[in-house]
Design a protein around this motif. Structure first.
Motif, short mmCIF file in Angstrom:
data_model
loop_
_atom_site.label_atom_id
_atom_site.label_comp_id
_atom_site.label_asym_id
_atom_site.label_seq_id
_atom_site.Cartn_x
_atom_site.Cartn_y
_atom_site.Cartn_z
N GLY A 28 0.82 -1.20 0.00
CA GLY A 28 0.00 0.00 0.00
C GLY A 28 0.85 1.25 0.00
N THR A 29 0.25 2.36 0.44
CA THR A 29 0.89 3.67 0.38
C THR A 29 0.90 4.31 1.77
OG1 THR A 29 0.13 4.00 -1.89
CG2 THR A 29 0.78 5.96 -0.68
N SER A 30 2.01 4.93 2.11
CA SER A 30 2.11 5.66 3.37
C SER A 30 2.97 6.90 3.15
CB SER A 30 2.71 4.78 4.48
OG SER A 30 3.95 4.22 4.06
N SER A 31 2.69 7.94 3.94
CA SER A 31 3.37 9.22 3.72
C SER A 31 3.84 9.81 5.05
CB SER A 31 2.43 10.22 3.03
OG SER A 31 1.98 9.74 1.79
N CYS A 85 20.12 8.38 1.28
CA CYS A 85 19.26 8.40 2.46
C CYS A 85 18.23 7.28 2.42
CB CYS A 85 18.56 9.75 2.57
SG CYS A 85 19.64 11.13 2.98
N VAL A 86 17.71 6.99 1.23
CA VAL A 86 16.73 5.91 1.09
C VAL A 86 17.35 4.57 1.48
CG1 VAL A 86 15.47 4.54 -0.62
CG2 VAL A 86 15.25 7.02 -0.60
N LEU A 134 19.86 13.97 7.90
CA LEU A 134 19.32 13.39 9.12
C LEU A 134 17.81 13.58 9.21
CD1 LEU A 134 22.08 14.47 11.68
CD2 LEU A 134 21.66 12.17 10.78
N LYS A 135 17.35 14.76 8.84
CA LYS A 135 15.90 15.01 8.85
C LYS A 135 15.21 14.14 7.80
CE LYS A 135 13.57 17.16 10.83
NZ LYS A 135 12.65 16.79 11.94
N LEU A 136 15.80 14.01 6.62
CA LEU A 136 15.19 13.22 5.56
C LEU A 136 15.11 11.75 5.95
CD1 LEU A 136 13.96 13.17 2.75
CD2 LEU A 136 16.26 12.80 1.83
N VAL A 137 16.15 11.23 6.58
CA VAL A 137 16.11 9.84 7.05
C VAL A 137 14.99 9.65 8.07
CG1 VAL A 137 17.37 8.11 8.40
CG2 VAL A 137 18.53 9.31 6.53
N ASP A 138 14.82 10.61 8.97
CA ASP A 138 13.71 10.55 9.93
C ASP A 138 12.37 10.46 9.22
OD1 ASP A 138 15.38 10.62 12.11
OD2 ASP A 138 15.10 12.75 12.53
N VAL A 139 12.20 11.28 8.19
CA VAL A 139 10.93 11.30 7.45
C VAL A 139 10.71 9.96 6.74
CG1 VAL A 139 9.71 12.39 5.53
CG2 VAL A 139 10.94 13.80 7.19
N ILE A 140 11.74 9.43 6.12
CA ILE A 140 11.62 8.14 5.43
C ILE A 140 11.26 7.03 6.41
CG2 ILE A 140 12.88 6.37 4.13
CD1 ILE A 140 14.56 8.70 2.94
N LEU A 141 11.93 6.99 7.55
CA LEU A 141 11.64 5.96 8.55
C LEU A 141 10.22 6.08 9.08
CD1 LEU A 141 15.01 5.93 10.54
CD2 LEU A 141 14.14 4.14 9.02
N GLN A 142 9.75 7.32 9.23
CA GLN A 142 8.38 7.53 9.71
C GLN A 142 7.37 7.01 8.69
OE1 GLN A 142 7.54 11.61 10.72
NE2 GLN A 142 5.37 11.23 11.06
#
Length: 208
Positions: A28-31, A85-86, A134-142
């Motif tokens: 599915g999809t998550s954001s 980062c991905v 660091l912020k982008l990695v946080d967003v990806i993990l979330q």
């Protein structure tokens, strides 16, 4: 020849390994999105980093097109840094022992809009990588969906009407020994007024 066949097998092995872990994620999809306080030039405007992740058929697509337009300050990124980062987030979340090589790219798709903070073009500056990464990695993990797990215990059954006999639903609840009682709270907290903030105070009340 034998050497090139060996290289191809190594690449294919890494791709198959990652695909197997991706297939265990919920389809599915998550954001998710996150904000940097400013770009260092315009201190009045936070900079948004956003990702939507689609999981389907062992392929993970990372869509960064909803991120803000490229900034005047040096917080902009290029696709190579987005990709780094991905993979950093994926390997950390799905298995630190995964064998990383170029073959993993077979399982990943990136979607980037031009002239955004995630895909900047000249003359946008791009030097302040560490803070943004660091912020982008946080967003990806979330945004990463949870891995689909089998039942923890054979006799697990949900019984929402009888919470005193409901089965455990989180791994942390299966600790073999506990010195005290745990109270597990599942929920979310939001910044006041929906405005980006580094921190805020939240509380939990039990009973009246």
């Amino acid at each position: 020849g034998t050497l090139t066949d060996a290289f191809a097998a190594i690449l294919a092995g890494a791709a198959a390994e990652l695909k197997d872990r991706i297939e265990k994620l919920a389809s599915g999809t998550s954001s998710a999105e996150g904000f940097i306080d400013s770009d260092g030039v315009d201190f009045t405007k936070p900079v948004k980093l956003a990702v939507t992740i689609r999981i389907e058929g062992g392929i993970a697509t990372f869509d960064f097109t909803a991120s803000d337009g490229q900034a005047k300050g040096p917080v902009n990124l290029r696709p190579s840094m987005i990709e780094a980062c991905v993979f950093y987030a994926l390997i950390g979340a799905l298995g630190p022992n995964l064998h990383f090589n170029d073959g993993m790219r077979d399982c990943i798709r990136l979607e980037l809009a031009p002239r955004t903070v995630a895909n900047a073009a000249p003359p946008a500056p791009v030097s302040n990588y560490q803070m943004v990464n660091l912020k982008l990695v946080d967003v990806i993990l979330q945004a990463l969906p949870d891995e689909e797990q089998p039942p923890f215990l054979e006799d697990d059954r949900r019984d929402e009407g009888k919470p005193e006999v409901a089965p455990p639903t989180l791994e942390m609840e299966l600790a073999p020994e506990k010195a005290r009682v745990d109270v597990v709270v599942i929920g979310q907290t939001y910044a006041p007024g929906g405005k980006p903030a580094r921190e805020w105070t939240c509380a939990l009340r039990v009973g009246s």
